[in-house]
Motif scaffolding. Structure first.
Motif, short mmCIF file in Angstrom:
data_model
loop_
_atom_site.label_atom_id
_atom_site.label_comp_id
_atom_site.label_asym_id
_atom_site.label_seq_id
_atom_site.Cartn_x
_atom_site.Cartn_y
_atom_site.Cartn_z
N THR A 15 28.88 41.12 28.24
CA THR A 15 29.21 42.51 28.55
C THR A 15 30.29 43.02 27.60
OG1 THR A 15 30.81 41.70 30.19
CG2 THR A 15 28.67 42.40 31.03
N THR A 17 33.67 44.46 26.34
CA THR A 17 35.03 44.25 26.82
C THR A 17 35.63 45.53 27.40
OG1 THR A 17 35.29 42.65 25.07
CG2 THR A 17 37.30 43.35 26.15
N LYS A 20 32.26 47.45 29.89
CA LYS A 20 31.57 46.49 30.77
C LYS A 20 30.06 46.66 30.83
CE LYS A 20 35.66 45.04 31.99
NZ LYS A 20 36.20 44.07 31.07
#
Ligand SMILES: [Zn+2]
Ligand SMILES: [Zn+2]
Length: 109
Positions: A15, A17, A20
């Motif tokens: 995902t 950072t 997300k």
């Protein structure tokens, strides 16, 4: 539960950072974590005081890469340039004071 990449139909492996969102191996973009000018100054200052030996490592070593999506990566790249500029200007101001003040006092006195 397997997540699907936000950019294609492949199964996501990681995902972003920042936002997300799910990303597959093709769409993930690895980049250095974002450090603000303030953080950079604080870290540099504390490291210089506590462990001057590792200061060079800190400033010149590559940081651990973290996953980003394409849009966050772009956004951060732009932000990083701005922060680096701020850091440079701050550094120049400090240098101007450190070098300029004694010179000024010499000229005046
Ligand atoms: Zn994808
Ligand atoms: Zn993102």
């Amino acid at each position: 539960m397997a997540m699907t990449c936000t950019a294609c139909d492949a199964t996501a492996s990681t995902t972003c950072t920042v936002c997300k969102s799910a990303l597959c191996a093709t769409h993930v973009q690895m980049g250095q974590p974002f450090i603000s000018a303030r953080q950079l100054v604080t870290t540099t200052a504390t490291t210089a005081l506590r462990a001057p030996g590792v200061l060079a490592d800190l400033l010149f070593n590559e940081l651990d890469m973290v996953p980003y999506c394409a849009s966050c990566r772009e956004e951060l790249a732009a932000k990083r340039t701005g922060e680096q500029l701020k850091f440079l200007i701050g550094l120049l101001l400090v240098l101007a004071v450190v070098i300029g003040l004694p010179a000024y006092l010499m000229l005046v006195g």
